[in-house]
Design a protein around this motif. Sequence first.
Motif, PDB file in Angstrom:
ATOM      1  N   ASN A 186       0.505   2.500  -3.773  1.00  0.00           N
ATOM      2  CA  ASN A 186      -0.832   3.092  -3.720  1.00  0.00           C
ATOM      3  C   ASN A 186      -1.862   2.041  -4.109  1.00  0.00           C
ATOM      4  O   ASN A 186      -2.469   2.073  -5.173  1.00  0.00           O
ATOM      5  CB  ASN A 186      -0.935   4.309  -4.637  1.00  0.00           C
ATOM      6  CG  ASN A 186      -2.219   5.092  -4.424  1.00  0.00           C
ATOM      7  OD1 ASN A 186      -3.150   4.615  -3.774  1.00  0.00           O
ATOM      8  ND2 ASN A 186      -2.286   6.301  -4.968  1.00  0.00           N
TER       9      ASN A 186
ATOM     10  N   ALA B 166      -4.931   1.223  -3.243  1.00  0.00           N
ATOM     11  CA  ALA B 166      -6.319   1.567  -3.568  1.00  0.00           C
ATOM     12  C   ALA B 166      -6.449   2.054  -5.007  1.00  0.00           C
ATOM     13  O   ALA B 166      -7.404   1.711  -5.712  1.00  0.00           O
ATOM     14  CB  ALA B 166      -6.841   2.628  -2.593  1.00  0.00           C
ATOM     15  N   PHE B 167      -5.492   2.856  -5.455  1.00  0.00           N
ATOM     16  CA  PHE B 167      -5.536   3.369  -6.827  1.00  0.00           C
ATOM     17  C   PHE B 167      -5.467   2.234  -7.833  1.00  0.00           C
ATOM     18  O   PHE B 167      -6.277   2.158  -8.771  1.00  0.00           O
ATOM     19  CB  PHE B 167      -4.380   4.345  -7.066  1.00  0.00           C
ATOM     20  CG  PHE B 167      -4.204   4.713  -8.510  1.00  0.00           C
ATOM     21  CD1 PHE B 167      -5.028   5.660  -9.099  1.00  0.00           C
ATOM     22  CD2 PHE B 167      -3.219   4.099  -9.286  1.00  0.00           C
ATOM     23  CE1 PHE B 167      -4.872   5.995 -10.450  1.00  0.00           C
ATOM     24  CE2 PHE B 167      -3.063   4.422 -10.630  1.00  0.00           C
ATOM     25  CZ  PHE B 167      -3.896   5.375 -11.212  1.00  0.00           C
ATOM     26  N   TRP B 168      -4.519   1.324  -7.636  1.00  0.00           N
ATOM     27  CA  TRP B 168      -4.330   0.261  -8.620  1.00  0.00           C
ATOM     28  C   TRP B 168      -5.436  -0.779  -8.572  1.00  0.00           C
ATOM     29  O   TRP B 168      -5.798  -1.368  -9.590  1.00  0.00           O
ATOM     30  CB  TRP B 168      -2.959  -0.389  -8.443  1.00  0.00           C
ATOM     31  CG  TRP B 168      -1.882   0.475  -9.035  1.00  0.00           C
ATOM     32  CD1 TRP B 168      -0.940   1.197  -8.373  1.00  0.00           C
ATOM     33  CD2 TRP B 168      -1.681   0.738 -10.426  1.00  0.00           C
ATOM     34  NE1 TRP B 168      -0.161   1.889  -9.256  1.00  0.00           N
ATOM     35  CE2 TRP B 168      -0.584   1.621 -10.523  1.00  0.00           C
ATOM     36  CE3 TRP B 168      -2.303   0.311 -11.588  1.00  0.00           C
ATOM     37  CZ2 TRP B 168      -0.104   2.091 -11.755  1.00  0.00           C
ATOM     38  CZ3 TRP B 168      -1.837   0.767 -12.811  1.00  0.00           C
ATOM     39  CH2 TRP B 168      -0.751   1.646 -12.890  1.00  0.00           C
TER      40      TRP B 168
ATOM     41  N   TYR C  25       2.175  -4.037  -8.107  1.00  0.00           N
ATOM     42  CA  TYR C  25       2.512  -4.744  -6.873  1.00  0.00           C
ATOM     43  C   TYR C  25       2.472  -6.259  -7.053  1.00  0.00           C
ATOM     44  O   TYR C  25       2.846  -6.998  -6.147  1.00  0.00           O
ATOM     45  CB  TYR C  25       1.589  -4.324  -5.717  1.00  0.00           C
ATOM     46  CG  TYR C  25       0.109  -4.417  -6.010  1.00  0.00           C
ATOM     47  CD1 TYR C  25      -0.588  -5.607  -5.861  1.00  0.00           C
ATOM     48  CD2 TYR C  25      -0.593  -3.301  -6.437  1.00  0.00           C
ATOM     49  CE1 TYR C  25      -1.948  -5.686  -6.120  1.00  0.00           C
ATOM     50  CE2 TYR C  25      -1.953  -3.361  -6.702  1.00  0.00           C
ATOM     51  CZ  TYR C  25      -2.623  -4.551  -6.542  1.00  0.00           C
ATOM     52  OH  TYR C  25      -3.964  -4.625  -6.810  1.00  0.00           O
TER      53      TYR C  25
ATOM     54  N   ASN D 179       0.831  -1.200   0.000  1.00  0.00           N
ATOM     55  CA  ASN D 179       0.000   0.000   0.000  1.00  0.00           C
ATOM     56  C   ASN D 179       0.871   1.257   0.000  1.00  0.00           C
ATOM     57  O   ASN D 179       0.583   2.225  -0.708  1.00  0.00           O
ATOM     58  CB  ASN D 179      -0.930   0.008   1.205  1.00  0.00           C
ATOM     59  CG  ASN D 179      -1.920   1.152   1.165  1.00  0.00           C
ATOM     60  OD1 ASN D 179      -2.562   1.384   0.141  1.00  0.00           O
ATOM     61  ND2 ASN D 179      -2.034   1.890   2.255  1.00  0.00           N
ATOM     62  N   ALA D 180       1.935   1.216   0.781  1.00  0.00           N
ATOM     63  CA  ALA D 180       2.835   2.365   0.863  1.00  0.00           C
ATOM     64  C   ALA D 180       3.673   2.525  -0.399  1.00  0.00           C
ATOM     65  O   ALA D 180       3.922   3.643  -0.865  1.00  0.00           O
ATOM     66  CB  ALA D 180       3.750   2.227   2.086  1.00  0.00           C
ATOM     67  N   GLU D 181       4.098   1.412  -0.973  1.00  0.00           N
ATOM     68  CA  GLU D 181       4.986   1.455  -2.132  1.00  0.00           C
ATOM     69  C   GLU D 181       4.252   1.722  -3.434  1.00  0.00           C
ATOM     70  O   GLU D 181       4.803   2.335  -4.357  1.00  0.00           O
ATOM     71  CB  GLU D 181       5.757   0.129  -2.246  1.00  0.00           C
ATOM     72  CG  GLU D 181       6.771  -0.112  -1.147  1.00  0.00           C
ATOM     73  CD  GLU D 181       7.982   0.796  -1.265  1.00  0.00           C
ATOM     74  OE1 GLU D 181       8.476   0.991  -2.393  1.00  0.00           O
ATOM     75  OE2 GLU D 181       8.426   1.315  -0.221  1.00  0.00           O
TER      76      GLU D 181
END
Length: 257
Positions: free
Chosen positions: A117, A119-121, A201, A113-115
């Motif tokens: 994003n 939610a966006f992907w 990711y 999530n930090a690396e």
Amino acid sequence: MLAQRTSRLFVFTDLDDSLFKNLKNTKRDLSFVATTNNQGEAQGYSSLQQQKLLGVFEAAGGVFIPVTGRRTDSFLNCSLPVIKNTPYAVVSHGAVILDKYHRLLDGWHTFINAEFNLAFWESELVKTFNHLHNHFTAIGNTVKVRLITDQGITAYICVKVSRNDYSENKAKDVDSYLKSILEDDMLLHSNSRNFAILPPYARKDVAVRYIKNKLKIGEHDTVFSIGDSNSDLPFMKESDFLIVPNGSQILDRELNQ
């Protein structure tokens, strides 16, 4: 010897067509069932040579870590003890890391999530899935599209040409179309009639590096990797030695260059 006292041995390994394969490519009397489908029917068989390879690493005290495109439920259909009883497993093309209890590894969701994003992907995957579903539904039922969620993570889009309608030309057409709509930073994994659209990711090499850091694998350790497809190469390059089966996609690529 110093190496025997201080060095650990790790084996990051693909599963399908690396540690087992379907029956038509094995000798029945020398193989045993290594994985089943969801109905419990035999799906993959470990050949004599594949068993020997596992035996070599087992005898040397190697720690096996599976790295596979299979999602969790499909991975758990594997019956090889050295694969089921591992400290970690990379599944869903690298989007998910499992712990030894086959649950989502603590910290992995926070990391991606930090690396990346997350939610966006995940939103982009849903939009791409809807587009592809509408497109292939409009032109017939020969191509199935599924949005794969694993351990609460929207992992990838699975696109599959039906077995009855498969041909090399059909697969090439699907491959070309998928590439034409692919967003930047997404990858397309192609293997015969199966395709996977991967968000940034879902990278096997990212997951392997995460595990290596967690295990503090360093210069005194020895790392092997086993894989057969082009999508395995990035994670395999994280090792000291690469093992590739004869007749693999990797070998075909190298021989045809």
